[in-house]
Design a protein around this motif. Structure first.
Motif, PDB file in Angstrom:
ATOM      1  N   MET A   1       2.972  -4.423   6.927  1.00 45.53           N
ATOM      2  CA  MET A   1       3.761  -3.767   5.900  1.00 45.53           C
ATOM      3  C   MET A   1       2.847  -3.461   4.717  1.00 45.53           C
ATOM      4  N   THR A   2       2.885  -2.226   4.275  1.00 42.41           N
ATOM      5  CA  THR A   2       2.103  -1.807   3.115  1.00 42.41           C
ATOM      6  C   THR A   2       2.968  -1.912   1.872  1.00 42.41           C
ATOM      7  N   THR A   3       2.386  -2.373   0.777  1.00 41.78           N
ATOM      8  CA  THR A   3       3.096  -2.515  -0.494  1.00 41.78           C
ATOM      9  C   THR A   3       2.404  -1.669  -1.552  1.00 41.78           C
ATOM     10  N   TYR A   4       3.197  -0.991  -2.378  1.00 43.36           N
ATOM     11  CA  TYR A   4       2.672  -0.173  -3.470  1.00 43.36           C
ATOM     12  C   TYR A   4       3.244  -0.679  -4.783  1.00 43.36           C
ATOM     13  N   THR A   5       2.493  -0.508  -5.843  1.00 34.77           N
ATOM     14  CA  THR A   5       2.975  -0.819  -7.185  1.00 34.77           C
ATOM     15  C   THR A   5       3.646   0.435  -7.730  1.00 34.77           C
ATOM     16  N   LEU A   6       4.894   0.310  -8.174  1.00 30.31           N
ATOM     17  CA  LEU A   6       5.646   1.432  -8.725  1.00 30.31           C
ATOM     18  C   LEU A   6       5.468   1.450 -10.230  1.00 30.31           C
ATOM     19  N   THR A   7       5.095   2.609 -10.772  1.00 27.88           N
ATOM     20  CA  THR A   7       4.781   2.701 -12.197  1.00 27.88           C
ATOM     21  C   THR A   7       5.481   3.894 -12.844  1.00 27.88           C
ATOM     22  N   VAL A   8       5.515   3.867 -14.167  1.00 26.04           N
ATOM     23  CA  VAL A   8       5.985   4.987 -14.975  1.00 26.04           C
ATOM     24  C   VAL A   8       4.814   5.444 -15.840  1.00 26.04           C
ATOM     25  N   PRO A   9       4.432   6.731 -15.740  1.00 23.03           N
ATOM     26  CA  PRO A   9       3.339   7.206 -16.590  1.00 23.03           C
ATOM     27  C   PRO A   9       3.819   7.411 -18.027  1.00 23.03           C
ATOM     28  N   LYS A  34      12.158  -1.505  13.959  1.00 25.39           N
ATOM     29  CA  LYS A  34      11.705  -2.029  15.249  1.00 25.39           C
ATOM     30  C   LYS A  34      12.212  -1.187  16.409  1.00 25.39           C
ATOM     31  N   GLU A  35      13.454  -0.705  16.292  1.00 23.76           N
ATOM     32  CA  GLU A  35      14.071   0.026  17.399  1.00 23.76           C
ATOM     33  C   GLU A  35      13.415   1.385  17.641  1.00 23.76           C
ATOM     34  N   THR A  36      13.095   2.103  16.568  1.00 31.15           N
ATOM     35  CA  THR A  36      12.624   3.485  16.703  1.00 31.15           C
ATOM     36  C   THR A  36      11.169   3.688  16.281  1.00 31.15           C
ATOM     37  N   GLY A  37      10.586   2.747  15.562  1.00 32.54           N
ATOM     38  CA  GLY A  37       9.228   2.902  15.052  1.00 32.54           C
ATOM     39  C   GLY A  37       9.162   3.795  13.824  1.00 32.54           C
ATOM     40  N   GLU A  38      10.326   4.222  13.325  1.00 32.09           N
ATOM     41  CA  GLU A  38      10.397   5.084  12.149  1.00 32.09           C
ATOM     42  C   GLU A  38       9.967   4.319  10.900  1.00 32.09           C
ATOM     43  N   THR A  39       9.171   4.971  10.046  1.00 33.94           N
ATOM     44  CA  THR A  39       8.725   4.365   8.795  1.00 33.94           C
ATOM     45  C   THR A  39       9.688   4.729   7.683  1.00 33.94           C
ATOM     46  N   PHE A  40      10.011   3.755   6.828  1.00 33.14           N
ATOM     47  CA  PHE A  40      10.849   4.014   5.667  1.00 33.14           C
ATOM     48  C   PHE A  40      10.343   3.185   4.499  1.00 33.14           C
ATOM     49  N   LEU A  41      10.741   3.576   3.288  1.00 30.60           N
ATOM     50  CA  LEU A  41      10.306   2.892   2.068  1.00 30.60           C
ATOM     51  C   LEU A  41      11.488   2.182   1.418  1.00 30.60           C
ATOM     52  N   SER A  42      11.262   0.969   0.940  1.00 30.26           N
ATOM     53  CA  SER A  42      12.235   0.232   0.133  1.00 30.26           C
ATOM     54  C   SER A  42      11.658   0.113  -1.265  1.00 30.26           C
ATOM     55  N   ILE A  43      12.482   0.413  -2.277  1.00 29.16           N
ATOM     56  CA  ILE A  43      12.037   0.349  -3.665  1.00 29.16           C
ATOM     57  C   ILE A  43      12.785  -0.764  -4.377  1.00 29.16           C
ATOM     58  N   LYS A  44      12.036  -1.665  -4.985  1.00 24.46           N
ATOM     59  CA  LYS A  44      12.609  -2.772  -5.751  1.00 24.46           C
ATOM     60  C   LYS A  44      12.150  -2.641  -7.194  1.00 24.46           C
ATOM     61  N   GLY A  64      -8.977 -13.705  -6.779  1.00 24.42           N
ATOM     62  CA  GLY A  64      -8.342 -14.714  -5.943  1.00 24.42           C
ATOM     63  C   GLY A  64      -7.273 -14.153  -5.027  1.00 24.42           C
ATOM     64  N   ASP A  65      -6.901 -12.872  -5.178  1.00 21.90           N
ATOM     65  CA  ASP A  65      -5.896 -12.268  -4.310  1.00 21.90           C
ATOM     66  C   ASP A  65      -6.552 -11.728  -3.049  1.00 21.90           C
ATOM     67  N   GLU A  66      -5.828 -11.831  -1.970  1.00 21.04           N
ATOM     68  CA  GLU A  66      -6.260 -11.217  -0.730  1.00 21.04           C
ATOM     69  C   GLU A  66      -5.888  -9.736  -0.780  1.00 21.04           C
ATOM     70  N   PRO A  67      -6.664  -8.848  -0.144  1.00 22.84           N
ATOM     71  CA  PRO A  67      -6.267  -7.446  -0.091  1.00 22.84           C
ATOM     72  C   PRO A  67      -4.984  -7.303   0.728  1.00 22.84           C
ATOM     73  N   PRO A  68      -4.192  -6.234   0.492  1.00 23.83           N
ATOM     74  CA  PRO A  68      -2.958  -6.058   1.248  1.00 23.83           C
ATOM     75  C   PRO A  68      -3.266  -5.941   2.739  1.00 23.83           C
ATOM     76  N   ILE A  69      -2.380  -6.461   3.561  1.00 23.75           N
ATOM     77  CA  ILE A  69      -2.533  -6.420   5.007  1.00 23.75           C
ATOM     78  C   ILE A  69      -1.654  -5.313   5.543  1.00 23.75           C
ATOM     79  N   ASP A  70      -2.242  -4.373   6.269  1.00 25.28           N
ATOM     80  CA  ASP A  70      -1.491  -3.297   6.905  1.00 25.28           C
ATOM     81  C   ASP A  70      -1.208  -3.697   8.328  1.00 25.28           C
ATOM     82  N   ASP A  71       0.050  -3.550   8.746  1.00 30.29           N
ATOM     83  CA  ASP A  71       0.413  -3.852  10.142  1.00 30.29           C
ATOM     84  C   ASP A  71       0.093  -2.699  11.048  1.00 30.29           C
TER      85      ASP A  71
END
Length: 71
Positions: A1-9, A34-44, A64-71
């Protein structure tokens, strides 16, 4: 799962120069169904936001942070 930082310019003037910065307002998570392999985004959002533009960036590694892990 890829994670992005959401920002306001936002822009401001400093020493007579206009500068642009990005304020964090939340996170975007890239998921795969899992069923279709379709990618979607969730925004929190960190808090309610009343803006007309949001910009998402991959997070920068911090000490000290690990880089993001892409599946």
């Amino acid at each position: 799962m890829t994670t992005y930082t959401l920002t306001v310019p936002y822009e401001f003037t400093k020493n007579g120069r206009t500068e642009r910065r990005f304020r964090r307002v939340g996170a975007v998570f890239e998921n795969t169904r899992k069923e279709t392999g379709e990618t979607f985004l969730s925004i929190k959002l960190d808090f309610p936001v009343a803006v007309t533009e949001l910009v998402a960036f991959q997070p920068s590694p911090r000490d000290g942070d690990e880089p993001p892990i892409d599946d």
